[in-house]
Design a protein around this motif. Sequence first.
Motif, PDB file in Angstrom:
ATOM      1  N   GLU A   1       0.825  -1.211   0.000  1.00  0.00           N
ATOM      2  CA  GLU A   1       0.000   0.000   0.000  1.00  0.00           C
ATOM      3  C   GLU A   1       0.860   1.262   0.000  1.00  0.00           C
ATOM      4  OE1 GLU A   1      -2.506  -0.354   3.368  1.00  0.00           O
ATOM      5  OE2 GLU A   1      -3.733  -1.972   2.521  1.00  0.00           O
ATOM      6  N   ARG A   2       1.946   1.250   0.749  1.00  0.00           N
ATOM      7  CA  ARG A   2       2.812   2.425   0.806  1.00  0.00           C
ATOM      8  C   ARG A   2       3.492   2.662  -0.539  1.00  0.00           C
ATOM      9  NH1 ARG A   2       2.773   4.137   5.837  1.00  0.00           N
ATOM     10  NH2 ARG A   2       2.583   2.687   7.598  1.00  0.00           N
ATOM     11  N   ALA A   3       3.902   1.602  -1.196  1.00  0.00           N
ATOM     12  CA  ALA A   3       4.535   1.752  -2.512  1.00  0.00           C
ATOM     13  C   ALA A   3       3.520   2.212  -3.550  1.00  0.00           C
ATOM     14  CB  ALA A   3       5.175   0.434  -2.938  1.00  0.00           C
ATOM     15  N   GLN A   4       2.313   1.666  -3.495  1.00  0.00           N
ATOM     16  CA  GLN A   4       1.294   2.020  -4.472  1.00  0.00           C
ATOM     17  C   GLN A   4       0.859   3.474  -4.354  1.00  0.00           C
ATOM     18  OE1 GLN A   4      -1.717  -0.943  -3.753  1.00  0.00           O
ATOM     19  NE2 GLN A   4      -0.563  -2.569  -4.779  1.00  0.00           N
ATOM     20  N   LYS A   5       0.981   4.065  -3.166  1.00  0.00           N
ATOM     21  CA  LYS A   5       0.657   5.485  -3.006  1.00  0.00           C
ATOM     22  C   LYS A   5       1.511   6.350  -3.906  1.00  0.00           C
ATOM     23  CE  LYS A   5      -0.989   5.415   1.803  1.00  0.00           C
ATOM     24  NZ  LYS A   5      -0.704   5.882   3.188  1.00  0.00           N
ATOM     25  N   LEU A   6       2.722   5.888  -4.215  1.00  0.00           N
ATOM     26  CA  LEU A   6       3.652   6.647  -5.039  1.00  0.00           C
ATOM     27  C   LEU A   6       3.772   6.062  -6.436  1.00  0.00           C
ATOM     28  CD1 LEU A   6       6.420   7.081  -2.321  1.00  0.00           C
ATOM     29  CD2 LEU A   6       4.703   8.755  -2.991  1.00  0.00           C
ATOM     30  N   GLY A   7       2.816   5.223  -6.812  1.00  0.00           N
ATOM     31  CA  GLY A   7       2.834   4.631  -8.142  1.00  0.00           C
ATOM     32  C   GLY A   7       3.830   3.508  -8.304  1.00  0.00           C
ATOM     33  N   GLY A   8       4.313   2.950  -7.184  1.00  0.00           N
ATOM     34  CA  GLY A   8       5.330   1.911  -7.238  1.00  0.00           C
ATOM     35  C   GLY A   8       4.780   0.518  -7.031  1.00  0.00           C
ATOM     36  N   GLU A   9       5.708  -0.423  -6.869  1.00  0.00           N
ATOM     37  CA  GLU A   9       5.334  -1.825  -6.680  1.00  0.00           C
ATOM     38  C   GLU A   9       6.342  -2.504  -5.766  1.00  0.00           C
ATOM     39  OE1 GLU A   9       5.432  -3.739 -10.439  1.00  0.00           O
ATOM     40  OE2 GLU A   9       7.569  -3.340 -10.805  1.00  0.00           O
ATOM     41  N   VAL A  10       5.920  -3.624  -5.185  1.00  0.00           N
ATOM     42  CA  VAL A  10       6.765  -4.414  -4.284  1.00  0.00           C
ATOM     43  C   VAL A  10       6.891  -5.822  -4.855  1.00  0.00           C
ATOM     44  CG1 VAL A  10       7.033  -5.374  -1.971  1.00  0.00           C
ATOM     45  CG2 VAL A  10       6.084  -3.079  -2.265  1.00  0.00           C
TER      46      VAL A  10
END
Length: 346
Positions: A309-318
Amino acid sequence: MYKLRMFNMKWQLLNYFLISSVITVSGIYIVLEYYEKELSSWEFRLWFAFAILVVSLSVGFIATRRWQRKVDELHVAMLELSKGNFSVRIDMEPVEPFLYLYDAFNSMATSIEERVQLMQKLGEAEAIRDQELTESAVMEERRRLARDLHDTVSQELFAIHMSASSLPKILERNPAAAPALMNQLIEMSHHAQKQMRGLISQLRPIELKDMSLQEALEKWFPEYCRTHELQGQLDVSLPEIISEAIEHQFFLIIQEGLANVIKHASAKQVRLAIYEREHQYVLQLQDDGQGFERRDIPSASHGLSTMRERAQKLGGEVEIDSKLGSGTRVRVRIPRFSGHSGGKQE
C-alpha cells in the motif's frame, strides 16, 4: 443589457456636464444682455469669472460626491469580502449607474460563499473520515500488537513459568537434569527479551524530522541491528535529493520489512540497499533467514500488504522473492521522473 448600462452611466455624466454648460452659457448671456456697460470694469469681470467658477465647481462637486459614494460602497464591500464576510451584498437601486458593477460583485460574492461552504462541508467530511480511519488504524495496530504479544512474548513467558515451576521437583528427584533446564530457561528468557525489544522498537520508531533518509538510516539502522543481534550492511546511493514523500514512505517500508525479518526470518544477516536507476528509485532488503513459500503466506498478511500500500501510493510496486532455507529479498520500485527531483524545500 451591458450597452444599456454603459449608456445609462455615460448619460448621467453628460447630464452633469450639460447642467454646468447651461449655467455657464446662461450666465454669459445674461451679462452680455443686461450688464454690457459693467463689463468694461475689470472688477466686474473678475467677480463674474469667479461666480462662473464657483457654479461649475459646485456642479462638479455634487456629481463627484455622488459617484465617490458609489465607489466607496463598492470598496467597503470588497474589503468585507476579503476579510471573510462572504454574506456581504450591495443593495442596488432600479436606476443605478454602477448597476453592472454591483451586479457582478454580488454574483461573485454569492459564488465565493457557495464554494467556501462546499469546501467547509468537504473538509468536515474529510476530517470525520480521517478520524474514523485513524481510530480504525489504532484499533488494528492494537489488535496486531496483542496478537504479536500472544504469539511471542506471552507464550515464551508461559513456557518459562512452566519450566521454572518444575525446577524444584527436578532438583529434588534428578539434580543432574537441573543444569540443562536452567540453560533452557536462560535461552527462553533471552529470546523473550529480544521479542519484547522488537515490539518496543515498533512502538517507538524513529522519525525523519529534519534528517534526510540516508542520515536517518545511518543513525538508526546499525543501532536496530545491534539491538536485535543482526549483522547489518547498509548501502545508500542517492546522488539526487528525493522528495520528502518518497523518503517517508521508504523509511516506513524499511521499518515494516525489518520488523518482519525479526519476527519471522530467524536471520543472522540483513542487507539494505537504496539506489537510483534511470527511471526508478529502488529499495532492496535481503536477509539470510529461513525463507518461506509464497503459498504459506496469507494474501492479507498485514506486513506485506502495508508495504504494498505504501509503494502504491507513489505509483510503485513491491516484489518479494523467497525460498525455504535461502532467505528473502524484498525489492521496492518507485517511478523516477527525469528533470524533477522533488527535493526538500527550504
